[in-house]
Scaffold this motif. Structure first.
Motif, PDB file in Angstrom:
ATOM      1  N   SER A 162       0.842  -1.205   0.000  1.00  0.00           N
ATOM      2  CA  SER A 162       0.000   0.000   0.000  1.00  0.00           C
ATOM      3  C   SER A 162       0.874   1.250   0.000  1.00  0.00           C
ATOM      4  CB  SER A 162      -0.928   0.000   1.216  1.00  0.00           C
ATOM      5  OG  SER A 162      -0.181   0.028   2.421  1.00  0.00           O
ATOM      6  N   SER A 225      -4.933  -0.711  -1.281  1.00  0.00           N
ATOM      7  CA  SER A 225      -5.244   0.348  -0.318  1.00  0.00           C
ATOM      8  C   SER A 225      -4.792  -0.068   1.072  1.00  0.00           C
ATOM      9  CB  SER A 225      -6.738   0.624  -0.315  1.00  0.00           C
ATOM     10  OG  SER A 225      -7.438  -0.490   0.228  1.00  0.00           O
ATOM     11  N   ARG A 226      -4.740   0.894   1.963  1.00  0.00           N
ATOM     12  CA  ARG A 226      -4.407   0.578   3.351  1.00  0.00           C
ATOM     13  C   ARG A 226      -5.422  -0.398   3.924  1.00  0.00           C
ATOM     14  NH1 ARG A 226      -2.086   4.308   8.151  1.00  0.00           N
ATOM     15  NH2 ARG A 226      -2.495   2.893   9.893  1.00  0.00           N
ATOM     16  N   GLU A 227      -6.678  -0.198   3.604  1.00  0.00           N
ATOM     17  CA  GLU A 227      -7.730  -1.079   4.124  1.00  0.00           C
ATOM     18  C   GLU A 227      -7.546  -2.506   3.619  1.00  0.00           C
ATOM     19  OE1 GLU A 227      -8.647   2.986   4.607  1.00  0.00           O
ATOM     20  OE2 GLU A 227      -8.226   1.913   2.720  1.00  0.00           O
ATOM     21  N   GLN A 228      -7.210  -2.637   2.352  1.00  0.00           N
ATOM     22  CA  GLN A 228      -6.973  -3.970   1.801  1.00  0.00           C
ATOM     23  C   GLN A 228      -5.766  -4.632   2.458  1.00  0.00           C
ATOM     24  OE1 GLN A 228      -6.778  -2.541  -2.285  1.00  0.00           O
ATOM     25  NE2 GLN A 228      -8.512  -3.843  -2.853  1.00  0.00           N
ATOM     26  N   GLU A 230      -4.570  -4.032   5.512  1.00  0.00           N
ATOM     27  CA  GLU A 230      -4.918  -4.397   6.884  1.00  0.00           C
ATOM     28  C   GLU A 230      -5.776  -5.654   6.918  1.00  0.00           C
ATOM     29  OE1 GLU A 230      -6.679  -0.805   8.342  1.00  0.00           O
ATOM     30  OE2 GLU A 230      -4.774  -0.037   9.111  1.00  0.00           O
ATOM     31  N   ALA A 231      -6.709  -5.781   5.994  1.00  0.00           N
ATOM     32  CA  ALA A 231      -7.567  -6.969   5.950  1.00  0.00           C
ATOM     33  C   ALA A 231      -6.746  -8.221   5.647  1.00  0.00           C
ATOM     34  CB  ALA A 231      -8.657  -6.781   4.896  1.00  0.00           C
ATOM     35  N   ALA A 232      -5.787  -8.099   4.725  1.00  0.00           N
ATOM     36  CA  ALA A 232      -4.958  -9.248   4.368  1.00  0.00           C
ATOM     37  C   ALA A 232      -4.063  -9.664   5.533  1.00  0.00           C
ATOM     38  CB  ALA A 232      -4.109  -8.914   3.142  1.00  0.00           C
ATOM     39  N   ALA A 234      -4.655  -9.131   8.746  1.00  0.00           N
ATOM     40  CA  ALA A 234      -5.509  -9.717   9.784  1.00  0.00           C
ATOM     41  C   ALA A 234      -5.893 -11.147   9.411  1.00  0.00           C
ATOM     42  CB  ALA A 234      -6.754  -8.853   9.978  1.00  0.00           C
ATOM     43  N   GLU A 235      -6.188 -11.350   8.139  1.00  0.00           N
ATOM     44  CA  GLU A 235      -6.550 -12.698   7.685  1.00  0.00           C
ATOM     45  C   GLU A 235      -5.381 -13.663   7.837  1.00  0.00           C
ATOM     46  OE1 GLU A 235      -8.220 -14.943   3.635  1.00  0.00           O
ATOM     47  OE2 GLU A 235      -8.171 -12.748   3.758  1.00  0.00           O
ATOM     48  N   ALA A 240      -3.856  -7.055  16.084  1.00  0.00           N
ATOM     49  CA  ALA A 240      -4.264  -5.719  15.658  1.00  0.00           C
ATOM     50  C   ALA A 240      -3.123  -4.711  15.750  1.00  0.00           C
ATOM     51  CB  ALA A 240      -5.453  -5.248  16.494  1.00  0.00           C
ATOM     52  N   VAL A 243      -0.764  -5.300  12.831  1.00  0.00           N
ATOM     53  CA  VAL A 243      -1.424  -4.862  11.597  1.00  0.00           C
ATOM     54  C   VAL A 243      -1.320  -3.347  11.459  1.00  0.00           C
ATOM     55  CG1 VAL A 243      -3.661  -4.599  10.451  1.00  0.00           C
ATOM     56  CG2 VAL A 243      -3.008  -6.815  11.421  1.00  0.00           C
TER      57      VAL A 243
END
Length: 291
Positions: A162, A225-228, A230-232, A234-235, A240, A243
């Protein structure tokens, strides 16, 4: 002159000791301080004196500094807990009357908005206030930091990050280690702060091309993206806090905190810095041998 290299059980410390010996320092004049002395057994076999040294145990630092003239303080490896350990080493160096302390800091540590910078900035300020004769080496990114990305790309064909279209002026760990050996051995560096980096800043598309060359397969850079991100993460099972830390680190890279290519490292080495493609190829080959 007797030189103490801290964190000698780690990769950078080992390489600094290699560089010192290559430059003619007798192994008996080198002290390797390691939190886990078993990680420095190979150094002992070469005639280097290996001693226990834990930044969080001031008595071990003081003991390691006995009879030492110069010290390399390799910054701690655990973000968030490093500053107090650095202070312990600086305090012990002051008490021991060390003639030169070299500290491995971070690129533009005093000015950048980067999650890794505050502890380095605080350490630099404490070191300056201590009165210990010092040299600050502000290392940019290590090419080897990208080895895990390249190894994942061997399976996926993708390097995802990202960081947008950011560039990073990375150099090999061996380049930074050799520079540390130079300033430890040469006169005239005390009081200096050097911004050390690769000669050329590279994009993540360039990094993907370097990984492709090292792996012998196609590799693409995929911006996320940053959101993508973070989701990856976390998965993948990261907590947290980790992440958030990784995401903020990449956000800093996206802001250009590692973009500046400076000629200082090449000047200290007396040669061009190791190209990222060459450094990554070497790192990937080494990782595959060790696997």
């Amino acid at each position: 002159m007797t030189i103490l290299v801290t964190a000698a059980g780690g990769q950078l410390g080992h390489l600094v000791i290699d560089a010192l010996i290559d430059r003619g320092v007798a192994p008996a004049e080198i002290v390797a301080g390691a939190r886990t002395v078993a990680k420095a057994v190979d150094l002992a076999e070469r005639g280097v004196r290996v001693v226990p040294l834990d930044y969080t145990a001031p008595e071990s630092v003081a003991a390691a500094l006995e009879g030492v003239d110069a010290v390399l303080l390799v910054s701690g490896s655990e973000p968030g807990t490093r500053y107090e350990g650095h202070k312990n080493v600086i305090d012990a160096a002051s008490a021991a009357g060390i003639s030169k302390l070299v500290y491995t800091s971070l690129s533009h540590a005093d000015a950048v908005d980067f999650v890794l910078a505050p502890e380095h900035k605080a350490t630099e300020e404490y070191l300056a206030a201590s009165g210990v004769p010092a040299v600050v080496l502000r290392n940019n990114w290590y090419t080897e930091n990208y080895t895990p990305d390249a190894l994942r790309a061997a399976e996926t064909g993708v390097i995802a990050a990202s960081v947008g279209d950011a560039v990073v002026a990375a150099a090999s760990r061996a380049d930074y280690a050799e520079a540390a050996a130079v300033v430890l051995l040469e006169d005239g560096h005390v009081g200096s702060t050097y911004e050390l980096s690769g000669d050329t800043a590279v994009s993540y598309a360039d990094l993907a091309a370097a990984a492709a060359e090292a792996l012998g397969r196609d590799v693409a850079y995929v911006p996320v993206s940053r959101e993508q991100l973070e989701a990856a993460l976390a998965e993948a099972g990261l907590d947290a806090g980790t992440v958030g830390f990784v995401a903020e680190m990449e956000a800093g890279i996206a802001r250009g905190v590692l973009a500046d290519a400076d000629p200082a490292l090449a000047r200290l080495l007396g040669r061009p810095t190791t190209p990222v493609a060459e450094g990554l190829r070497t790192a990937v080959q080494a990782a595959r041998v060790d696997a």
